[in-house]
Design a protein around this motif. Structure first.
Motif, mmCIF file in Angstrom:
data_model
loop_
_atom_site.group_PDB
_atom_site.id
_atom_site.type_symbol
_atom_site.label_atom_id
_atom_site.label_comp_id
_atom_site.label_asym_id
_atom_site.label_seq_id
_atom_site.Cartn_x
_atom_site.Cartn_y
_atom_site.Cartn_z
ATOM 1 N N SER A 143 -58.269 74.286 59.787
ATOM 2 C CA SER A 143 -58.781 73.037 59.235
ATOM 3 C C SER A 143 -58.318 72.828 57.796
ATOM 4 O O SER A 143 -57.963 71.712 57.401
ATOM 5 C CB SER A 143 -60.310 73.026 59.306
ATOM 6 N N LYS A 173 -54.916 71.478 57.615
ATOM 7 C CA LYS A 173 -54.875 70.025 57.814
ATOM 8 C C LYS A 173 -55.084 69.296 56.487
ATOM 9 O O LYS A 173 -54.424 68.289 56.205
ATOM 10 C CB LYS A 173 -55.953 69.596 58.810
ATOM 11 N N THR A 192 -65.329 63.685 50.261
ATOM 12 C CA THR A 192 -64.763 62.888 51.352
ATOM 13 C C THR A 192 -65.129 61.419 51.200
ATOM 14 O O THR A 192 -64.281 60.533 51.357
ATOM 15 C CB THR A 192 -65.251 63.412 52.711
ATOM 16 N N PHE A 235 -65.877 54.893 55.958
ATOM 17 C CA PHE A 235 -65.690 56.198 56.597
ATOM 18 C C PHE A 235 -67.032 56.911 56.689
ATOM 19 O O PHE A 235 -67.358 57.491 57.726
ATOM 20 C CB PHE A 235 -64.708 57.044 55.784
ATOM 21 N N TYR A 247 -68.967 58.121 60.335
ATOM 22 C CA TYR A 247 -69.231 59.507 60.724
ATOM 23 C C TYR A 247 -70.610 60.012 60.290
ATOM 24 O O TYR A 247 -70.855 61.215 60.286
ATOM 25 C CB TYR A 247 -68.152 60.420 60.131
ATOM 26 N N ASP A 257 -62.524 69.267 58.715
ATOM 27 C CA ASP A 257 -61.714 68.336 59.503
ATOM 28 C C ASP A 257 -61.979 66.890 59.089
ATOM 29 O O ASP A 257 -61.053 66.068 59.029
ATOM 30 C CB ASP A 257 -62.023 68.509 60.992
ATOM 31 N N LEU A 258 -63.245 66.582 58.802
ATOM 32 C CA LEU A 258 -63.578 65.231 58.359
ATOM 33 C C LEU A 258 -62.967 64.938 56.996
ATOM 34 O O LEU A 258 -62.545 63.805 56.721
ATOM 35 C CB LEU A 258 -65.098 65.049 58.323
ATOM 36 N N THR A 307 -59.424 64.132 57.712
ATOM 37 C CA THR A 307 -59.362 62.799 58.326
ATOM 38 C C THR A 307 -59.565 61.713 57.271
ATOM 39 O O THR A 307 -58.861 60.697 57.260
ATOM 40 C CB THR A 307 -60.423 62.664 59.426
ATOM 41 N N GLY A 308 -60.527 61.952 56.382
ATOM 42 C CA GLY A 308 -60.777 60.979 55.331
ATOM 43 C C GLY A 308 -59.596 60.808 54.407
ATOM 44 O O GLY A 308 -59.230 59.679 54.044
ATOM 45 N N SER A 349 -56.545 61.299 55.140
ATOM 46 C CA SER A 349 -55.445 60.665 55.868
ATOM 47 C C SER A 349 -55.565 59.145 55.905
ATOM 48 O O SER A 349 -54.587 58.434 56.191
ATOM 49 C CB SER A 349 -55.371 61.203 57.307
ATOM 50 N N THR A 350 -56.772 58.627 55.607
ATOM 51 C CA THR A 350 -56.944 57.167 55.574
ATOM 52 C C THR A 350 -56.453 56.542 54.271
ATOM 53 O O THR A 350 -56.321 55.321 54.178
ATOM 54 C CB THR A 350 -58.422 56.792 55.777
#
Length: 308
Positions: free
Chosen positions: A53, A56, A231, A239, A243, A297-298, A301-302, A304-305
């Protein structure tokens, strides 16, 4: 001035050295130093998921969080260290844990670097500490290596350093004048409070295995209250709204574990906390690590936005 309040609250009171002669390999089901005993395969169940993670996060932090070449260097270093750690089930559990925190600190440095450079005049102390993360991390790594990664309070302190360093990112990455945003104040207060709880655990409990295990539970909350606001800061309110169910569930689980511990410490009754067996802590660790992985992971993901 490095980790000032951490060393005042934690280091001066964590004066216990614990070492055990028992040795183990993280990739097999065996006995490690008692405070790190785990009923299962620590490398496969705990280390690998969290490292994957964090890889990532490293992959997306450059250039989305920062496009400086120093951030790129940090991301590449994390990729190298992380992929190496994924293969190193031959290492003692303590060293695997230390390497995991090393990776986190390097990410904190990479994310903070540019803000630390431009914030040298407006936030000189935070800037200096952020720019010293790499040097301080390897000083800590060398210290842990000298004791074979087998001292409970030192590993706990190294974990604490990661939250402090990510807190620096929040402080340096915020544009404000004289008024400090509430989430930065809240994060600092939360960290100070949790460090005080941990200090009491290491002071009041004679069994340092129990001190370490209960401190891990306290740090679940520190983990949550550090990486959630980061995040949200990076990815925005939409976001967070998307979530919120996952965050609420994890936060509730961490709080339910912490509450009885906090009550005992506040009442000066930490010594009456129930004895956590290897099996009980292994279950808590397995479930907590799984939740931490979701939060990491969140974060990825955050990030990546964010538009390049």
């Amino acid at each position: 001035m490095r980790l000032t309040f951490i060393y005042c609250i934690v280091v001066l009171t964590m004066l216990v050295t614990q070492s055990c002669s028992a040795k183990s390999r993280g990739g097999i089901d065996a006995v490690n130093a008692s405070f790190l005993a785990f009923n299962g395969n620590y490398h496969e169940e705990i280390i690998k998921p969290e490292v994957k993670s964090w890889l990532k996060v490293a992959k997306v932090m450059y250039p989305r969080v920062c496009d400086d070449t120093e951030t790129q260097w940090a991301a590449e270093l994390v990729d190298s260290l992380g992929n190496d750690l994924l293969k190193r089930n031959d290492l003692l559990i303590g060293e695997q844990i230390a390497r995991l925190y090393e990776i986190q600190n390097i990410i904190a440095y990479g994310m903070s670097y540019f803000a630390a450079v431009i914030g040298s005049h407006t936030h000189p102390e935070a800037s200096e500490e952020a720019l010293s993360i790499i040097r301080n991390t390897y000083t800590d790594m060398d210290s842990l290596k000298r004791v074979k990664h087998d001292v409970a309070d030192m590993l706990t302190r190294f974990e604490i350093s990661t939250y402090y360093n990510f807190g620096l990112f929040m402080e340096l990455g915020s544009s404000y004048g004289e008024d400090t945003p509430h989430y930065i104040i809240n994060n600092k207060q939360m960290q100070e409070y949790n460090y005080a709880l941990i200090s009491q655990l290491f002071t009041q409990l004679t069994d340092k295995t129990q001190s370490y295990r209960y401190s891990y539970i306290v740090n679940n909350t520190t983990f949550f209250m550090t990486f959630c606001p980061i995040t949200f800061l990076l990815a925005g309110p939409e976001f967070q709204q998307k979530y919120q169910t996952e965050y609420i569930k994890i936060g509730g689980c961490f709080d339910s574990l912490l509450s009885p511990i906090k009550e005992k410490i506040i009442d000066n009754e930490a010594s009456t906390l129930p004895f956590l067996t290897d099996a009980e802590f292994s279950k808590i660790l397995r479930e907590s690590s799984s939740a931490r992985t979701i939060i990491i992971d969140l974060l990825a993901t955050g990030i990546s936005t964010i538009k390049d």
